[in-house]
Every structure is written in C-alpha cells, then in structure tokens.
Design a protein around this motif. Structure first.
Motif, PDB file in Angstrom:
ATOM      1  N   GLY A  47       0.806  -1.203   0.000  1.00  0.00           N
ATOM      2  CA  GLY A  47       0.000   0.000   0.000  1.00  0.00           C
ATOM      3  C   GLY A  47       0.847   1.263   0.000  1.00  0.00           C
ATOM      4  N   ARG A  48       0.173   2.404  -0.119  1.00  0.00           N
ATOM      5  CA  ARG A  48       0.842   3.693  -0.076  1.00  0.00           C
ATOM      6  C   ARG A  48       1.372   3.933   1.348  1.00  0.00           C
ATOM      7  N   LEU A  49       2.626   4.358   1.441  1.00  0.00           N
ATOM      8  CA  LEU A  49       3.244   4.608   2.741  1.00  0.00           C
ATOM      9  C   LEU A  49       3.309   6.111   2.987  1.00  0.00           C
ATOM     10  N   GLU A  58       0.606   2.896   6.542  1.00  0.00           N
ATOM     11  CA  GLU A  58       0.450   2.269   5.237  1.00  0.00           C
ATOM     12  C   GLU A  58      -1.041   2.146   4.909  1.00  0.00           C
ATOM     13  N   VAL A  59      -1.424   2.701   3.757  1.00  0.00           N
ATOM     14  CA  VAL A  59      -2.825   2.741   3.337  1.00  0.00           C
ATOM     15  C   VAL A  59      -3.077   1.653   2.296  1.00  0.00           C
ATOM     16  N   PHE A  72      -5.451   0.087   7.358  1.00  0.00           N
ATOM     17  CA  PHE A  72      -4.262   0.896   7.601  1.00  0.00           C
ATOM     18  C   PHE A  72      -3.341   0.165   8.565  1.00  0.00           C
ATOM     19  N   TYR A  73      -2.054   0.154   8.208  1.00  0.00           N
ATOM     20  CA  TYR A  73      -1.035  -0.476   9.059  1.00  0.00           C
ATOM     21  C   TYR A  73      -0.129   0.619   9.622  1.00  0.00           C
ATOM     22  N   ASP A 109      -3.313  -6.714  13.327  1.00  0.00           N
ATOM     23  CA  ASP A 109      -2.205  -5.769  13.245  1.00  0.00           C
ATOM     24  C   ASP A 109      -2.541  -4.555  12.391  1.00  0.00           C
ATOM     25  N   PHE A 110      -3.844  -4.300  12.132  1.00  0.00           N
ATOM     26  CA  PHE A 110      -4.210  -3.154  11.305  1.00  0.00           C
ATOM     27  C   PHE A 110      -5.447  -2.460  11.865  1.00  0.00           C
ATOM     28  N   LEU A 111      -5.715  -1.297  11.297  1.00  0.00           N
ATOM     29  CA  LEU A 111      -6.931  -0.551  11.593  1.00  0.00           C
ATOM     30  C   LEU A 111      -7.897  -0.754  10.431  1.00  0.00           C
ATOM     31  N   ARG A 112      -9.096  -1.220  10.750  1.00  0.00           N
ATOM     32  CA  ARG A 112     -10.061  -1.563   9.709  1.00  0.00           C
ATOM     33  C   ARG A 112     -11.091  -0.451   9.553  1.00  0.00           C
ATOM     34  N   GLY A 113     -11.291   0.000   8.311  1.00  0.00           N
ATOM     35  CA  GLY A 113     -12.272   1.046   8.034  1.00  0.00           C
ATOM     36  C   GLY A 113     -13.680   0.567   8.282  1.00  0.00           C
TER      37      GLY A 113
END
Length: 415
Positions: A47-49, A58-59, A72-73, A109-113
């Motif tokens: 993803g985009r950093l 990281e998107v 998002f990480y 390990d991530f944030l979920r939309g």
C-alpha cells in the motif's frame, strides 16, 4: 501532499469527418498501483506509505473476498505499531463535492475502516492520525476512470449529455412481417358485360385517376360500346387483356394505390393474447435505417396451417410510401405494456469498463465512470438500481470516446 499529474493527449476519430478530441486526464499513484509520473513509497503490504517523522501509516484498499474496505497499518521507526495506540479518521471527497467519512477500529495488526469504499475509487483523500498525542495529516489525490475535456472539444466529438431521471419502460414484442397494399387500396377493373375489347388506354406502371377511361368494350348482347373507368386512383399493376380480345370474367387491369399501405406481421400463438387493436408498433426496414410508429388495426383470428401464425395488420400513416414499398420485408416492435421506472439511463449510453457496466458522469469539464447496478432493460432505456444519483448528468452519445480516453491514460485499476 501528493499532486495529480495532468496528461495532455489527442485522439482522432474516423467517421463522416475526422473529429479531433483533445483531452486532459488526471491520474495519481494509489493503493492499486496504477499511475503515470513519479513513484510513491510502498509499505510491506503493497500500500501507499505515508510518513511523518518516525511515525508512518500504510494505506491499503482490501477487497479480497469482501466489499472494498480500507486497512491501515501503523509503524513507528519502520517497526509495526499496535493499532490500538492509533486513532485514524479519513474523508474522501468525490467529484461533485460529496464526502465519504470513515472511522477505524483495531483488528489484528491493522486498523479496519468502518464502511465500504464504494466504486468508483476516485477521490481526494484526507487522513488524520493521532499517536501518543501527536497529530499527523496527509492529503493526496487518488483518481480512476476520470478525464477532463474542454467544452469545444466535447462538441466537436459529438458528445452529448442529459440528467438521469424517471422513464417509462415499454414492454415490446418483436416480429417479422411485410408491407402490403390494403384491401381498400387495390381494385380489379372488369368489363360490365361480356364483349369484344375495342380499345385499352392504360399501360403497366401508369398512374391513373379515378374515373379515367381505361377501356371500351362492345357488348355481345346489345352491340353497344361502353366505357370502363378506373374505380380508384393508383398505378396499373397488371394488364391482362389486349384489343380484339374478349372481355368476360377475368380482370382487364389491376390498379393499386401505392399510398394505401399496411404492414402484415406474423404473430405466434404465445404472443397473440398480448396483441390488441390500437397498440403502438415501431415498424423498421430490415436495415434499421427507416423507422416509423404506427398502430395495430386488426388481428385476424385465423391461423395459417403451415406457419401456425396469426396475422396482425398495422396501418401505416400517410407518407409511408416514401420509405416503404409493397412486398418489402420489415420488422416491428409491438408495445404490449409499460411500467414506470424511478431512475433510468439510455441503453446506448452504457459501456463496459473493467468488470462493470457503466455510464460516464459529467461535472463541469470532468468526466468520471459510474459503476451501475442495473434492472430491467429495453433497447431505449435501462433501469438503474444503484451507482447513479437522480439528476446526475451523464454522457448519452459518445460515451465510447470517454472510455477510450480513460483507458489510454491508464486511469483505471484491475480488481
């Protein structure tokens, strides 16, 4: 801050005349990995950093087996960071000004939309992240399926638009048929009494007027000569006798009015119950170049034993003889019902883009893809169940040019 790149390009169209289409398309490297221009930093998940000092995010747009969603990480000094220690909000500003906002919840390990990122994935992105009391913000453009076109170029290319709205969906049945002279438009010219033909004044293909003398016959009984006038105005289609012959039962001439036309259509029994006198019918030449609207005048109850079809007669309006001639094959669409649709687009406007059926919306000089969920369809209208808002302006003619320009620019992604 990531800025989109403007790409000027021109493509030429072949047709009745060459049309120059000058366009300007915006694309930006996004989480799908398609761009023109410079590369953007990538994270471990592709993803985009986005970076702000030691903190980075990281998107990604995840859509493997689920509806598209942001994931998002977070990282601190390039090391994975617990998502529970980060708060993130995101807003997506779409063409036309609509804003979609998302909050995020930690998961693994991530944030979920919390919500689906609807198509098209084309927007200006604003992200706000908070970690350990520090606020980081980023904005960038992530466009797909979008291009810009100057008004004069759109006019030159023949691009037309209209606002999406309600429409009437006509249920139609298509049939084959042929053009014929109506019974009232055809007449046989016969001798009134048997006798010898003294003169014949008409020739094949001759246009005659009602009352015009076409022949003289000497009666075998009275030996008196009498005149035989044309019973109707029209064209002599048949001449079946000559001077000196005997006039008896056979017609001397057959006259037909080329303007007295109707179309005869072959109706299969399964459709017969839907055909009614007075229904509208679109009558078309076999090449589709000539069309007119007429009405059903009769449905004959007798079925042809060979074809097992019934005959529907469709009256053709005055002037139809300019385009249709007796004996020619035609096609017809019988309107047997209609239903209202709250939202529809013209069927000719629909294009294929990636795995979707789409139209192209226009906002100012910018055109952008709209992925549609479709319902009922006729050759003229298609019902829209989702993907386009009522009143939204979309391309009705020349949509393939917009699609070609977008595909040329690479302003799309593959799922």
């Amino acid at each position: 801050m990531y800025r989109s790149h403007l790409i000027n390009r021109r493509f030429w169209l072949a047709g009745a005349a060459a049309l120059a289409l000058s366009a300007c398309s915006k694309t930006e490297k996004d989480e799908h990995g398609h761009a023109e221009g410079g590369e953007t930093a990538k994270g471990p998940h592709g993803g985009r950093l986005l970076e702000d000092g030691d903190f980075s995010l990281e998107v990604t747009l995840f859509e493997d087996g689920v509806e598209p969603e942001f994931r998002f990480y977070p990282y601190l000094k390039s090391k994975p960071l617990s998502p529970k220690s980060v708060t993130v909000t995101t807003s997506l500003t779409r063409l036309g000004g609509q804003v979609d906002s998302f909050s995020f919840a930690p998961e693994g390990d991530f944030l979920r939309g919390q919500g689906v990122v609807r198509e098209p994935h084309s927007f200006d992105v604003a992200i706000k992240a908070t970690h350990d009391g520090k606020v980081s913000t980023w904005t960038y453009a992530s466009y797909e399926g979008r291009t810009t076109l100057a008004p004069d170029a759109a006019v030159s290319a023949g691009i037309q638009t209209e606002a999406a709205g309600a429409a009437i969906l006509a249920e139609r049945i298509d049939m084959s048929g042929r053009i014929e002279i109506t019974p009232e438009g055809r007449s046989e010219v016969r001798a009134w009494y048997p006798g010898r033909i003294i003169s014949m004044n008409g020739e094949l293909g001759q246009l005659v007027q009602k009352g015009q003398v076409l022949a003289r016959v000497e009666s075998s009984e009275s030996l008196q000569t009498y005149a035989i006038p044309a019973p109707i105005s029209g064209v002599i289609m048949e001449k079946n006798a000559n001077v000196g012959g005997v006039a008896y039962d056979s017609p001397l001439y057959v006259i037909a009015d080329p303007n007295a036309l109707h179309a005869e259509f072959f109706v299969f029994p399964r459709d017969a119950e839907k055909i009614r006198v007075g229904q509208d019918v679109e009558v078309r030449s076999l090449d589709g170049q000539t069309r007119l609207t007429a009405k059903v005048e009769a449905l004959l109850p007798h079925a042809d034993p060979t074809t097992q079809t019934l005959m529907a007669h469709v009256h053709l309006p005055a002037g139809a003889s300019a385009s249709f001639r007796s004996g020619l094959g035609v096609e017809g669409s019988f309107t047997v019902g209609s239903q209202g649709m709250p939202l529809a687009v013209r069927t000719e406007a629909i294009q294929r883009f990636r795995d979707f059926q789409v139209v192209f919306a226009r906002v100012g000089t910018t055109y952008e893809v709209r992925m549609l969920k479709l319902g009922r369809q006729t050759p003229e209208w298609t019902e829209v169940l989702g993907g386009l808002a009522p009143g939204e302006v979309y391309v009705t003619k020349g949509a393939f040019l917009i699609r070609a320009d977008i595909e040329k620019s690479g302003a799309s992604h593959d799922h």
